[in-house]
Design a protein around this motif. Structure first.
Motif, PDB file in Angstrom:
ATOM      1  N   LEU A 163       0.831  -1.206   0.000  1.00 48.32           N
ATOM      2  CA  LEU A 163       0.000   0.000   0.000  1.00 48.32           C
ATOM      3  C   LEU A 163       0.865   1.255   0.000  1.00 48.32           C
ATOM      4  O   LEU A 163       0.606   2.213  -0.746  1.00 48.32           O
ATOM      5  CB  LEU A 163      -0.927  -0.002   1.210  1.00 48.32           C
ATOM      6  N   ALA A 164       1.893   1.269   0.831  1.00 49.02           N
ATOM      7  CA  ALA A 164       2.790   2.432   0.894  1.00 49.02           C
ATOM      8  C   ALA A 164       3.476   2.665  -0.444  1.00 49.02           C
ATOM      9  O   ALA A 164       3.641   3.811  -0.891  1.00 49.02           O
ATOM     10  CB  ALA A 164       3.828   2.231   1.993  1.00 49.02           C
ATOM     11  N   SER A 165       3.867   1.587  -1.114  1.00 50.95           N
ATOM     12  CA  SER A 165       4.546   1.709  -2.396  1.00 50.95           C
ATOM     13  C   SER A 165       3.630   2.281  -3.466  1.00 50.95           C
ATOM     14  O   SER A 165       4.043   3.124  -4.273  1.00 50.95           O
ATOM     15  CB  SER A 165       5.072   0.343  -2.826  1.00 50.95           C
ATOM     16  N   ARG A 166       2.369   1.857  -3.482  1.00 51.50           N
ATOM     17  CA  ARG A 166       1.451   2.272  -4.539  1.00 51.50           C
ATOM     18  C   ARG A 166       0.833   3.650  -4.290  1.00 51.50           C
ATOM     19  O   ARG A 166       0.393   4.311  -5.238  1.00 51.50           O
ATOM     20  CB  ARG A 166       0.343   1.225  -4.694  1.00 51.50           C
ATOM     21  N   THR A 167       0.773   4.074  -3.057  1.00 53.81           N
ATOM     22  CA  THR A 167       0.110   5.351  -2.744  1.00 53.81           C
ATOM     23  C   THR A 167       1.084   6.499  -2.542  1.00 53.81           C
ATOM     24  O   THR A 167       0.649   7.635  -2.330  1.00 53.81           O
ATOM     25  CB  THR A 167      -0.746   5.218  -1.468  1.00 53.81           C
ATOM     26  N   LYS A 168       2.384   6.249  -2.623  1.00 57.16           N
ATOM     27  CA  LYS A 168       3.347   7.301  -2.286  1.00 57.16           C
ATOM     28  C   LYS A 168       3.206   8.525  -3.199  1.00 57.16           C
ATOM     29  O   LYS A 168       3.293   9.658  -2.738  1.00 57.16           O
ATOM     30  CB  LYS A 168       4.776   6.755  -2.341  1.00 57.16           C
ATOM     31  N   THR A 169       2.958   8.297  -4.501  1.00 56.96           N
ATOM     32  CA  THR A 169       2.857   9.416  -5.444  1.00 56.96           C
ATOM     33  C   THR A 169       1.645  10.289  -5.135  1.00 56.96           C
ATOM     34  O   THR A 169       1.740  11.523  -5.066  1.00 56.96           O
ATOM     35  CB  THR A 169       2.762   8.894  -6.884  1.00 56.96           C
ATOM     36  N   ASP A 170       0.488   9.652  -4.933  1.00 59.17           N
ATOM     37  CA  ASP A 170      -0.725  10.414  -4.628  1.00 59.17           C
ATOM     38  C   ASP A 170      -0.668  11.030  -3.239  1.00 59.17           C
ATOM     39  O   ASP A 170      -1.245  12.109  -3.021  1.00 59.17           O
ATOM     40  CB  ASP A 170      -1.956   9.515  -4.756  1.00 59.17           C
ATOM     41  N   ALA A 171      -0.007  10.376  -2.306  1.00 58.30           N
ATOM     42  CA  ALA A 171       0.122  10.947  -0.961  1.00 58.30           C
ATOM     43  C   ALA A 171       0.951  12.229  -1.003  1.00 58.30           C
ATOM     44  O   ALA A 171       0.605  13.227  -0.359  1.00 58.30           O
ATOM     45  CB  ALA A 171       0.763   9.936  -0.018  1.00 58.30           C
ATOM     46  N   ARG A 172       2.011  12.212  -1.796  1.00 61.41           N
ATOM     47  CA  ARG A 172       2.822  13.427  -1.945  1.00 61.41           C
ATOM     48  C   ARG A 172       2.035  14.517  -2.664  1.00 61.41           C
ATOM     49  O   ARG A 172       2.105  15.691  -2.294  1.00 61.41           O
ATOM     50  CB  ARG A 172       4.090  13.099  -2.737  1.00 61.41           C
ATOM     51  N   LEU A 173       1.286  14.127  -3.686  1.00 55.01           N
ATOM     52  CA  LEU A 173       0.466  15.090  -4.416  1.00 55.01           C
ATOM     53  C   LEU A 173      -0.568  15.720  -3.500  1.00 55.01           C
ATOM     54  O   LEU A 173      -0.803  16.942  -3.549  1.00 55.01           O
ATOM     55  CB  LEU A 173      -0.221  14.393  -5.597  1.00 55.01           C
ATOM     56  N   GLN A 174      -1.195  14.924  -2.662  1.00 57.22           N
ATOM     57  CA  GLN A 174      -2.201  15.448  -1.738  1.00 57.22           C
ATOM     58  C   GLN A 174      -1.581  16.457  -0.767  1.00 57.22           C
ATOM     59  O   GLN A 174      -2.184  17.500  -0.478  1.00 57.22           O
ATOM     60  CB  GLN A 174      -2.842  14.303  -0.952  1.00 57.22           C
ATOM     61  N   ALA A 175      -0.388  16.160  -0.273  1.00 58.30           N
ATOM     62  CA  ALA A 175       0.290  17.089   0.640  1.00 58.30           C
ATOM     63  C   ALA A 175       0.587  18.412  -0.052  1.00 58.30           C
ATOM     64  O   ALA A 175       0.408  19.490   0.531  1.00 58.30           O
ATOM     65  CB  ALA A 175       1.570  16.460   1.176  1.00 58.30           C
ATOM     66  N   ARG A 176       1.038  18.337  -1.317  1.00 60.83           N
ATOM     67  CA  ARG A 176       1.307  19.578  -2.068  1.00 60.83           C
ATOM     68  C   ARG A 176       0.011  20.340  -2.330  1.00 60.83           C
ATOM     69  O   ARG A 176      -0.017  21.576  -2.257  1.00 60.83           O
ATOM     70  CB  ARG A 176       1.999  19.248  -3.398  1.00 60.83           C
ATOM     71  N   GLN A 177      -1.065  19.631  -2.627  1.00 57.96           N
ATOM     72  CA  GLN A 177      -2.349  20.284  -2.888  1.00 57.96           C
ATOM     73  C   GLN A 177      -2.893  20.948  -1.630  1.00 57.96           C
ATOM     74  O   GLN A 177      -3.494  22.034  -1.697  1.00 57.96           O
ATOM     75  CB  GLN A 177      -3.344  19.264  -3.434  1.00 57.96           C
ATOM     76  N   LEU A 178      -2.703  20.324  -0.488  1.00 57.95           N
ATOM     77  CA  LEU A 178      -3.143  20.941   0.773  1.00 57.95           C
ATOM     78  C   LEU A 178      -2.370  22.232   1.030  1.00 57.95           C
ATOM     79  O   LEU A 178      -2.946  23.241   1.453  1.00 57.95           O
ATOM     80  CB  LEU A 178      -2.948  19.961   1.934  1.00 57.95           C
ATOM     81  N   THR A 179      -1.078  22.216   0.756  1.00 55.97           N
ATOM     82  CA  THR A 179      -0.275  23.428   0.901  1.00 55.97           C
ATOM     83  C   THR A 179      -0.741  24.496  -0.071  1.00 55.97           C
ATOM     84  O   THR A 179      -0.870  25.676   0.284  1.00 55.97           O
ATOM     85  CB  THR A 179       1.210  23.115   0.662  1.00 55.97           C
ATOM     86  N   SER A 180      -1.016  24.094  -1.309  1.00 60.24           N
ATOM     87  CA  SER A 180      -1.509  25.031  -2.313  1.00 60.24           C
ATOM     88  C   SER A 180      -2.853  25.620  -1.902  1.00 60.24           C
ATOM     89  O   SER A 180      -3.087  26.826  -2.048  1.00 60.24           O
ATOM     90  CB  SER A 180      -1.634  24.325  -3.662  1.00 60.24           C
ATOM     91  N   ASN A 181      -3.729  24.788  -1.366  1.00 59.39           N
ATOM     92  CA  ASN A 181      -5.036  25.277  -0.914  1.00 59.39           C
ATOM     93  C   ASN A 181      -4.883  26.306   0.198  1.00 59.39           C
ATOM     94  O   ASN A 181      -5.559  27.342   0.205  1.00 59.39           O
ATOM     95  CB  ASN A 181      -5.875  24.101  -0.433  1.00 59.39           C
ATOM     96  N   ASN A 182      -3.991  26.032   1.134  1.00 66.32           N
ATOM     97  CA  ASN A 182      -3.744  26.991   2.225  1.00 66.32           C
ATOM     98  C   ASN A 182      -3.180  28.304   1.685  1.00 66.32           C
ATOM     99  O   ASN A 182      -3.519  29.388   2.181  1.00 66.32           O
ATOM    100  CB  ASN A 182      -2.776  26.388   3.243  1.00 66.32           C
ATOM    101  N   LYS A 183      -2.319  28.215   0.668  1.00 63.46           N
ATOM    102  CA  LYS A 183      -1.758  29.435   0.081  1.00 63.46           C
ATOM    103  C   LYS A 183      -2.837  30.251  -0.625  1.00 63.46           C
ATOM    104  O   LYS A 183      -2.844  31.484  -0.550  1.00 63.46           O
ATOM    105  CB  LYS A 183      -0.646  29.070  -0.911  1.00 63.46           C
ATOM    106  N   ILE A 184      -3.744  29.566  -1.325  1.00 65.31           N
ATOM    107  CA  ILE A 184      -4.827  30.271  -2.017  1.00 65.31           C
ATOM    108  C   ILE A 184      -5.725  30.984  -1.017  1.00 65.31           C
ATOM    109  O   ILE A 184      -6.086  32.158  -1.195  1.00 65.31           O
ATOM    110  CB  ILE A 184      -5.646  29.279  -2.868  1.00 65.31           C
ATOM    111  N   GLU A 185      -6.107  30.286   0.048  1.00 65.94           N
ATOM    112  CA  GLU A 185      -6.947  30.902   1.080  1.00 65.94           C
ATOM    113  C   GLU A 185      -6.235  32.091   1.719  1.00 65.94           C
ATOM    114  O   GLU A 185      -6.838  33.145   1.958  1.00 65.94           O
ATOM    115  CB  GLU A 185      -7.299  29.861   2.153  1.00 65.94           C
ATOM    116  N   LEU A 186      -4.941  31.918   1.976  1.00 70.91           N
ATOM    117  CA  LEU A 186      -4.167  33.000   2.594  1.00 70.91           C
ATOM    118  C   LEU A 186      -4.065  34.196   1.661  1.00 70.91           C
ATOM    119  O   LEU A 186      -4.216  35.347   2.096  1.00 70.91           O
ATOM    120  CB  LEU A 186      -2.781  32.490   2.967  1.00 70.91           C
ATOM    121  N   ALA A 187      -3.818  33.960   0.378  1.00 71.16           N
ATOM    122  CA  ALA A 187      -3.696  35.060  -0.593  1.00 71.16           C
ATOM    123  C   ALA A 187      -4.989  35.862  -0.660  1.00 71.16           C
ATOM    124  O   ALA A 187      -4.967  37.097  -0.714  1.00 71.16           O
ATOM    125  CB  ALA A 187      -3.336  34.508  -1.973  1.00 71.16           C
ATOM    126  N   ALA A 188      -6.129  35.154  -0.657  1.00 73.47           N
ATOM    127  CA  ALA A 188      -7.417  35.849  -0.700  1.00 73.47           C
ATOM    128  C   ALA A 188      -7.644  36.653   0.580  1.00 73.47           C
ATOM    129  O   ALA A 188      -8.086  37.813   0.531  1.00 73.47           O
ATOM    130  CB  ALA A 188      -8.543  34.839  -0.894  1.00 73.47           C
TER     131      ALA A 188
END
Length: 463
Positions: free
Chosen positions: A144-169
């Motif tokens: 499971l860890a091997s197959r989900t690592k790419t999407d898990a990293r993507l989700q972490a980056r998207q959460l950071t991006s979402n926080n940046k968008i909210e902060l910018a607004a």
């Protein structure tokens, strides 16, 4: 910087000249150390100054917040934590090598009856060393860890991006809120200057017998009200500046020098109102899509729980035995083995079935979240666009009102000085002008804030 280095070299020469021969070595070490450390002190001071903004524009305020806001820094740390967690999980794919050591003294050695004879099973002192190695062949947790690592990293980056968008607004709106209050203070300052001049004119006319004292008393009342409004806005400005600093992650003890261009801002109010909402452009939708893939992996993970766990393992054992403790390591009876281990849970009380059903329900719930997001994005966009259009119409009307109010005030002011109009009309026109100025700037910043909401609804704010 060059001048400072020249002064340092001159100081170095003076020090060596003044010292006697016995102390020159110590002085030379001190001065050289000073020269080595000086750039670091200068660099530290430069970095401290660079961390503050000399002029705060909207862009610099947002950029500063993206770097310094604690919530964004926490999101970046969360990404780093995820990376270490992934490395920790994937480490189980590698061979696991261990060593165990044991030293044991038997006070009473175990005895067994064999063929009618009492025979001791062992010796008084034993010591063992064990090298073990294991290799996972099939393990659902590691898979499971091997197959989900790419999407898990993507989700972490998207959460950071979402926080940046909210902060910018949020920073943008807070910035416009500060500008609105600052403009009200500037309008009040100009208004007070006009009223003070009117008060002076009214008082002179009263002294000259042209007008009664009611005119300058009315002017005094209006002046007091304007000063009170200015003081009130000054207090509000302090709170709004502190709010902006908090959103930016700016040092609370430092001051913000807000810089803006109203004319440039007016040029930026335009927005294409024919655009349609596209929920797939929103970071929230992208997060839900990533979450959906992770939930699909979770369903597969629970299906894997019906499969056996397979691993290869082996060991090499050192076994030292002797009744004499001093000679315990003189006799070694080693042994070793290699094995293939298969683990298959036969019955767990329905635990695997329940976990699989829960994972499937979470996946179904995610599908409903996507449908709900699609509806809410359309609603949010429609509302944001309606507010923007309303604010745009209001801004255009108030801009025209400001021009008319200024013309009326200038004409009435001249007519009053010529004795044609009563002072009451001057006060009324002055109040209208002040109100028109305040409303104009307030509508401009409200319009810019509503534009931010439209761009956010369209997914056009990207970080």
């Amino acid at each position: 910087m060059n001048r400072n280095l020249q002064l340092m070299r001159q100081s170095k020469i003076m020090v060596f000249t003044a010292c006697d021969k016995h102390n020159r070595v110590a002085v030379k070490l001190f001065v050289n150390s000073f020269f080595l450390l000086c750039p670091f002190f200068l660099l530290g001071q430069s970095m401290g100054k660079d961390s503050l903004l000399q002029e705060v524009t909207l862009k610099s305020a947002v950029d500063y917040a993206i770097v310094h806001q604690p919530q964004i820094q926490q999101s970046i740390i969360d990404q780093q934590i995820l990376e270490t967690t992934i490395r920790s999980k994937l480490a189980d794919w590698y061979p696991q090598i261990n060593f165990n050591y044991n030293l044991q003294h038997n006070f009473i050695v175990q005895t067994a009856i064999i063929g009618g004879n009492a025979i001791k099973l062992g010796v008084n002192n034993t010591s063992a060393g064990q090298f073990t190695v294991s290799q996972a062949i099939f393990n659902k947790d590691v898979l499971l860890a091997s197959r989900t690592k790419t999407d898990a990293r993507l989700q972490a980056r998207q959460l950071t991006s979402n926080n940046k968008i909210e902060l910018a607004a949020d920073v943008s709106k807070a910035f416009y809120d500060v500008l609105s209050t600052e403009q009200q203070i500037k309008v009040s300052t100009t208004n007070i200057q006009r009223i003070e001049q009117s008060l002076k004119d009214a008082f002179n006319q009263y002294k000259a017998g042209i007008a009664d004292k009611i005119d300058y008393k009315r002017a005094t009342i209006t002046l007091n009200n304007s000063k009170a409004a200015k003081r009130s806005n000054e207090e509000l400005l302090k709170a709004k500046l502190e709010n902006l600093k908090t959103l930016m992650g700016y040092p609370l003890s430092a001051s913000l020098n807000i810089v803006y261009d109203s004319l440039q801002m007016e040029k930026e109010i335009a927005l294409d109102t024919s655009q349609e909402a596209n929920y797939t452009a929103r970071i929230e939708y992208q997060l839900l899509e990533t979450q959906r893939r992770l939930l699909q992996y979770n369903v597969q993970y629970n299906k894997w729980s019906y499969l056996p766990t397979i691993s290869a393992n082996g060991a090499y054992n050192l076994s030292y035995q002797n009744n004499n403790f001093a000679k315990i390591y003189s006799n070694n009876f080693p042994n070793s083995f290699a094995a293939l281990t298969l683990g298959f849970p036969i019955f767990q009380g329905g635990k695997r079935k329940a976990a699989l059903q829960a994972a499937q329900l979470e996946l179904e719930r995610n599908s409903l979240d996507i449908i709900n997001l699609k509806n809410s994005v359309n609603s949010a966009y429609t509302q944001a666009m309606a507010v923007y259009k309303s604010n745009l119409e209001n801004f255009q009307a108030l801009k025209q009102n400001l021009v008319l109010a200024k013309e009326v005030y200038d004409v009435l002011q001249l007519q009053y000085k010529s004795g044609i109009k009563a002072y009451l009309e001057v006060i009324t026109s002055e109040t209208d002008l002040r109100t028109a100025e305040i409303n104009y700037y307030a509508s401009l910043y409200q319009l810019m804030a509503s534009k931010i909401d439209v761009q956010k609804a369209l997914g056009q704010i990207v970080y």
